[in-house]
Scaffold this motif. Sequence first.
Motif, PDB file in Angstrom:
ATOM      1  N   ILE A  56       8.815   3.909 -10.658  1.00 22.67           N
ATOM      2  CA  ILE A  56       9.516   4.111 -11.933  1.00 22.67           C
ATOM      3  C   ILE A  56      10.824   4.877 -11.733  1.00 22.67           C
ATOM      4  N   ALA A  57      10.922   5.625 -10.637  1.00 21.39           N
ATOM      5  CA  ALA A  57      12.159   6.372 -10.350  1.00 21.39           C
ATOM      6  C   ALA A  57      13.338   5.438 -10.136  1.00 21.39           C
ATOM      7  N   VAL A  58      13.079   4.222  -9.642  1.00 18.53           N
ATOM      8  CA  VAL A  58      14.187   3.284  -9.396  1.00 18.53           C
ATOM      9  C   VAL A  58      14.885   2.877 -10.693  1.00 18.53           C
ATOM     10  N   LEU A  59      14.226   3.088 -11.825  1.00 20.93           N
ATOM     11  CA  LEU A  59      14.838   2.791 -13.122  1.00 20.93           C
ATOM     12  C   LEU A  59      15.484   4.025 -13.734  1.00 20.93           C
ATOM     13  N   GLY A  60      15.429   5.147 -13.005  1.00 26.05           N
ATOM     14  CA  GLY A  60      15.982   6.393 -13.509  1.00 26.05           C
ATOM     15  C   GLY A  60      14.986   7.230 -14.274  1.00 26.05           C
ATOM     16  N   ALA A  61      13.715   6.845 -14.258  1.00 29.06           N
ATOM     17  CA  ALA A  61      12.693   7.538 -15.046  1.00 29.06           C
ATOM     18  C   ALA A  61      12.113   8.740 -14.309  1.00 29.06           C
ATOM     19  N   ARG A  62      11.735   9.749 -15.076  1.00 28.86           N
ATOM     20  CA  ARG A  62      10.971  10.865 -14.521  1.00 28.86           C
ATOM     21  C   ARG A  62       9.519  10.685 -14.954  1.00 28.86           C
ATOM     22  N   PRO A  63       8.566  11.048 -14.111  1.00 26.01           N
ATOM     23  CA  PRO A  63       7.160  10.831 -14.446  1.00 26.01           C
ATOM     24  C   PRO A  63       6.655  11.795 -15.516  1.00 26.01           C
ATOM     25  N   LEU A  64       5.790  11.303 -16.375  1.00 28.60           N
ATOM     26  CA  LEU A  64       5.152  12.123 -17.399  1.00 28.60           C
ATOM     27  C   LEU A  64       3.684  12.377 -17.071  1.00 28.60           C
ATOM     28  N   PHE A  65       2.937  11.289 -16.899  1.00 19.88           N
ATOM     29  CA  PHE A  65       1.516  11.470 -16.572  1.00 19.88           C
ATOM     30  C   PHE A  65       0.992  10.315 -15.731  1.00 19.88           C
ATOM     31  N   PHE A  66      -0.110  10.601 -15.052  1.00 19.70           N
ATOM     32  CA  PHE A  66      -0.727   9.680 -14.090  1.00 19.70           C
ATOM     33  C   PHE A  66      -2.205   9.563 -14.406  1.00 19.70           C
TER      34      PHE A  66
ATOM     35  N   ILE B 175      13.202   2.671   6.305  1.00 19.01           N
ATOM     36  CA  ILE B 175      13.958   2.889   5.065  1.00 19.01           C
ATOM     37  C   ILE B 175      13.006   2.725   3.879  1.00 19.01           C
ATOM     38  N   GLY B 176      12.724   3.828   3.205  1.00 14.24           N
ATOM     39  CA  GLY B 176      11.757   3.777   2.107  1.00 14.24           C
ATOM     40  C   GLY B 176      12.362   3.562   0.743  1.00 14.24           C
ATOM     41  N   MET B 177      13.657   3.797   0.610  1.00 11.18           N
ATOM     42  CA  MET B 177      14.362   3.637  -0.670  1.00 11.18           C
ATOM     43  C   MET B 177      15.814   3.318  -0.364  1.00 11.18           C
ATOM     44  N   THR B 178      16.405   2.422  -1.139  1.00 11.70           N
ATOM     45  CA  THR B 178      17.832   2.144  -1.005  1.00 11.70           C
ATOM     46  C   THR B 178      18.532   2.466  -2.318  1.00 11.70           C
ATOM     47  N   ALA B 179      19.776   2.914  -2.207  1.00 14.68           N
ATOM     48  CA  ALA B 179      20.601   3.205  -3.376  1.00 14.68           C
ATOM     49  C   ALA B 179      21.946   2.511  -3.211  1.00 14.68           C
ATOM     50  N   VAL B 180      22.424   1.895  -4.281  1.00 18.42           N
ATOM     51  CA  VAL B 180      23.723   1.239  -4.268  1.00 18.42           C
ATOM     52  C   VAL B 180      24.694   2.094  -5.072  1.00 18.42           C
TER      53      VAL B 180
ATOM     54  N   LEU C 189      18.717   0.934  -7.490  1.00 19.75           N
ATOM     55  CA  LEU C 189      17.748   1.513  -6.559  1.00 19.75           C
ATOM     56  C   LEU C 189      16.659   0.494  -6.269  1.00 19.75           C
ATOM     57  N   ALA C 190      16.224   0.440  -5.028  1.00 26.84           N
ATOM     58  CA  ALA C 190      15.105  -0.430  -4.656  1.00 26.84           C
ATOM     59  C   ALA C 190      14.116   0.366  -3.818  1.00 26.84           C
ATOM     60  N   HIS C 191      12.862   0.382  -4.256  1.00 23.27           N
ATOM     61  CA  HIS C 191      11.770   1.004  -3.505  1.00 23.27           C
ATOM     62  C   HIS C 191      11.311  -0.016  -2.464  1.00 23.27           C
ATOM     63  N   ILE C 192      11.403   0.333  -1.197  1.00 25.12           N
ATOM     64  CA  ILE C 192      11.123  -0.639  -0.132  1.00 25.12           C
ATOM     65  C   ILE C 192       9.637  -0.601   0.214  1.00 25.12           C
TER      66      ILE C 192
END
Length: 347
Positions: free
Chosen positions: A102-112, A310-315, A253-256
């Motif tokens: 969800i971080a790739v969309l700019g979101a911060r986590p609320l609950f799991f 590479i675990g995450m990419t950012a453009v 952002l892409a989570h690899i």
Amino acid sequence: MSRLSLDMTSRKKAYARAGVDVDLGNRLKRQIQSLVKQTHGPQVLSKIGGFGGLFRANFPGIREPVLVASIDGVGTKLRVAFALNKHDTVGADLVNHCVNDIAVLGARPLFFLDYIGCGKLEPRVFQQLLRGFLRACRSAGCALLGGETAQMPGMYRKGEYDLAGCIIGVVDRGHIIDGKKIRPGDVILGLESNGLHTNGYSLAREILFSKMNLKIGSRLPGSAMAIGKELLRVHKNYQPLLAKIPIGMIKGLAHITGGGLIDNLPRILPANCDAVIETKNWRAPRIFRILQQNGNIDLHEMYQVFNMGIGMTAVVSERDARRAMRMLEAKRIGQITRGSGRARLKF
């Protein structure tokens, strides 16, 4: 004691004899309440053990809150946890994987929310899994709102279980990162992984344990680290780093994860752009080189099965690249060119 009480006691014992110990499950739930509450803030309104978790939807500073949801599992990495009888890391893997999605969309986590399916509830295993969930949730600033532990005799081998997790986060609609602003000339940055994370384990296990005839406690060739320890490295959580970046700097952002760089980068590309990856811009960790050489795997396929370091990419734009690299502790691994929405590798 009344006849009714005797009948109820008898039924409970019969269910336990059949493999489902309801009383044990209830005792474990009571024992974890104080631990789980450590992840709760004022927005959590429910207590552990209810039919549903309550979370107050109050988001100060967010003009138009959009909820972001994701669900995933750990996959066959669990087989490594079974072999080592070590279960705290896979719980953290599950949380971190979901947070990144969800971080790739700019979101911060609320609950799991977690799900554990097992044949028989083992208190030690349950407690280790819970420690992993709790540690990762606290690090992510995420409430462990609830979960389900299903005892299903006959569904799993002795000592085995399955995990799944669901995460809910929030992002301001105007700050969603969706890749729409990516343009030719932009720069692709790569954030280092911590090993395999949670993907490619079926192939990795086949190569290491079947083709190479190694054991879970064997040393990784050319290393002092045991294979089991290497394979249980915890999936990184990138959200705290990403949250430090000024709004608008990151275009995509892409989570690899499964599919590697080849399949995950196209998910954020405009139809008229390609992502060109310069694989020589970083050195893949030893574990991937061992797998490629001993499995005789085509190099292109390696970048589709594994994250290759590479675990995450950012453009980002060229003008922001240097600053973003410093803030994200990232490497410059490629660029955006005109194309048709594909990821292309240059070796």
